[in-house]
Write a protein that holds these residues in place. Structure first.
Motif, PDB file in Angstrom:
ATOM      1  N   GLU A  92       0.632  -1.520  -0.285  1.00 19.06           N
ATOM      2  CA  GLU A  92       0.177   0.286  -0.029  1.00 19.06           C
ATOM      3  C   GLU A  92       0.712   1.563  -0.128  1.00 19.06           C
ATOM      4  O   GLU A  92       0.258   2.155  -0.849  1.00 19.06           O
ATOM      5  CB  GLU A  92      -0.419   0.014   1.609  1.00 19.06           C
ATOM      6  N   GLU A  93       1.936   1.264   0.880  1.00 26.08           N
ATOM      7  CA  GLU A  93       2.461   2.418   0.983  1.00 26.08           C
ATOM      8  C   GLU A  93       3.431   2.520  -0.452  1.00 26.08           C
ATOM      9  O   GLU A  93       3.771   3.641  -0.334  1.00 26.08           O
ATOM     10  CB  GLU A  93       4.010   2.183   2.382  1.00 26.08           C
ATOM     11  N   VAL A  94       4.184   1.401  -1.264  1.00 24.32           N
ATOM     12  CA  VAL A  94       4.195   2.018  -1.563  1.00 24.32           C
ATOM     13  C   VAL A  94       4.341   2.531  -3.498  1.00 24.32           C
ATOM     14  O   VAL A  94       4.181   3.380  -4.024  1.00 24.32           O
ATOM     15  CB  VAL A  94       6.163   0.975  -2.019  1.00 24.32           C
ATOM     16  N   VAL A  95       2.922   1.474  -3.121  1.00 19.30           N
ATOM     17  CA  VAL A  95       2.591   1.619  -5.143  1.00 19.30           C
ATOM     18  C   VAL A  95       1.707   2.770  -4.476  1.00 19.30           C
ATOM     19  O   VAL A  95       1.339   3.412  -5.588  1.00 19.30           O
ATOM     20  CB  VAL A  95       1.725   0.449  -5.254  1.00 19.30           C
ATOM     21  N   THR A  96       0.850   3.219  -3.878  1.00 23.81           N
ATOM     22  CA  THR A  96       0.483   4.566  -4.075  1.00 23.81           C
ATOM     23  C   THR A  96       0.976   5.622  -2.925  1.00 23.81           C
ATOM     24  O   THR A  96       0.742   6.640  -3.727  1.00 23.81           O
ATOM     25  CB  THR A  96      -0.942   4.523  -2.911  1.00 23.81           C
ATOM     26  N   TRP A  97       2.348   5.262  -3.070  1.00 22.70           N
ATOM     27  CA  TRP A  97       3.443   6.324  -3.220  1.00 22.70           C
ATOM     28  C   TRP A  97       2.939   7.822  -3.911  1.00 22.70           C
ATOM     29  O   TRP A  97       3.419   7.742  -5.264  1.00 22.70           O
ATOM     30  CB  TRP A  97       4.805   6.453  -3.023  1.00 22.70           C
ATOM     31  N   ARG A  98       3.019   9.191  -3.370  1.00 21.73           N
ATOM     32  CA  ARG A  98       2.857  10.449  -4.318  1.00 21.73           C
ATOM     33  C   ARG A  98       4.005  10.712  -3.903  1.00 21.73           C
ATOM     34  O   ARG A  98       3.871  11.385  -3.141  1.00 21.73           O
ATOM     35  CB  ARG A  98       1.695  10.726  -4.159  1.00 21.73           C
ATOM     36  N   PRO A  99       4.512  11.473  -5.049  1.00 20.40           N
ATOM     37  CA  PRO A  99       5.327  12.709  -4.432  1.00 20.40           C
ATOM     38  C   PRO A  99       5.766  13.789  -4.399  1.00 20.40           C
ATOM     39  O   PRO A  99       4.240  14.097  -4.681  1.00 20.40           O
ATOM     40  CB  PRO A  99       6.539  12.553  -6.251  1.00 20.40           C
ATOM     41  N   GLY A 100       5.568  14.852  -3.427  1.00 21.03           N
ATOM     42  CA  GLY A 100       5.892  15.881  -3.749  1.00 21.03           C
ATOM     43  C   GLY A 100       7.175  16.918  -3.449  1.00 21.03           C
ATOM     44  O   GLY A 100       7.935  16.345  -4.193  1.00 21.03           O
ATOM     45  N   PRO A 101       6.654  18.345  -3.663  1.00 19.22           N
ATOM     46  CA  PRO A 101       8.004  18.966  -3.893  1.00 19.22           C
ATOM     47  C   PRO A 101       9.129  18.489  -3.255  1.00 19.22           C
ATOM     48  O   PRO A 101       9.084  17.975  -2.233  1.00 19.22           O
ATOM     49  CB  PRO A 101       7.826  20.110  -3.423  1.00 19.22           C
ATOM     50  N   PRO A 102      10.208  18.748  -4.257  1.00 15.70           N
ATOM     51  CA  PRO A 102      10.676  19.195  -5.547  1.00 15.70           C
ATOM     52  C   PRO A 102      10.137  18.348  -6.493  1.00 15.70           C
ATOM     53  O   PRO A 102      10.375  18.770  -7.441  1.00 15.70           O
ATOM     54  CB  PRO A 102      12.121  19.079  -5.667  1.00 15.70           C
ATOM     55  N   LEU A 103       9.463  16.410  -6.228  1.00 13.96           N
ATOM     56  CA  LEU A 103       9.312  15.687  -7.689  1.00 13.96           C
ATOM     57  C   LEU A 103       7.893  16.470  -7.986  1.00 13.96           C
ATOM     58  O   LEU A 103       6.549  16.622  -6.722  1.00 13.96           O
ATOM     59  CB  LEU A 103       9.552  14.585  -7.248  1.00 13.96           C
TER      60      LEU A 103
END
Length: 123
Positions: A92-103
């Motif tokens: 769950e953690e890895v597949v649904t990870w969403r980047p934040g700034p600066p990505l």
């Protein structure tokens, strides 16, 4: 290592508390990930495969063009154990990870790049 299987009420309570997108059905904890295309489906499968191999705990996976279902159960315990919850949480953690700034993250509205359909946050 303790491989005590949990009773169904304990499983459903723990899923509701810790893994709300997962469900208990027919002896497995399950999660369906929606994707935008075959590319996203393959990325999810490969991610789950990597995590499962590293954990040495292997799920059943079913896939189609725009979805992947992951099913976990500890066969040696004939039920759901801490191993299943731990791997489900990491998936769950890895597949649904969403980047934040600066990505920036992949543009979800551009079909050329979008790959996973993220679940909407509960309101």
């Amino acid at each position: 290592m303790d491989e005590t299987a949990y009773a169904e009420p304990d499983i459903t309570a723990r899923l509701a508390r810790d893994l709300p997108h997962w469900r208990y059905e027919k002896g497995w904890i399950r999660r369906t990930f929606r994707t935008h295309s075959w590319k996203g489906t393959l990325m999810v499968i490969n991610t789950v495969g990597h995590l499962a191999e590293a954990a040495w705990h292997h799920p059943d996976i079913t896939a189609s063009y725009a979805w992947v279902e992951v099913r976990l159960c500890t066969h040696s315990a004939k039920g759901i154990t801490d191993k299943d919850f731990a791997l489900a949480a990491k998936i769950e953690e890895v597949v649904t990870w969403r980047p934040g700034p600066p990505l920036e993250g992949t543009p979800e509205k551009d079909a050329r790049f979008a790959y996973i359909k993220y679940d909407q946050a509960a309101s």
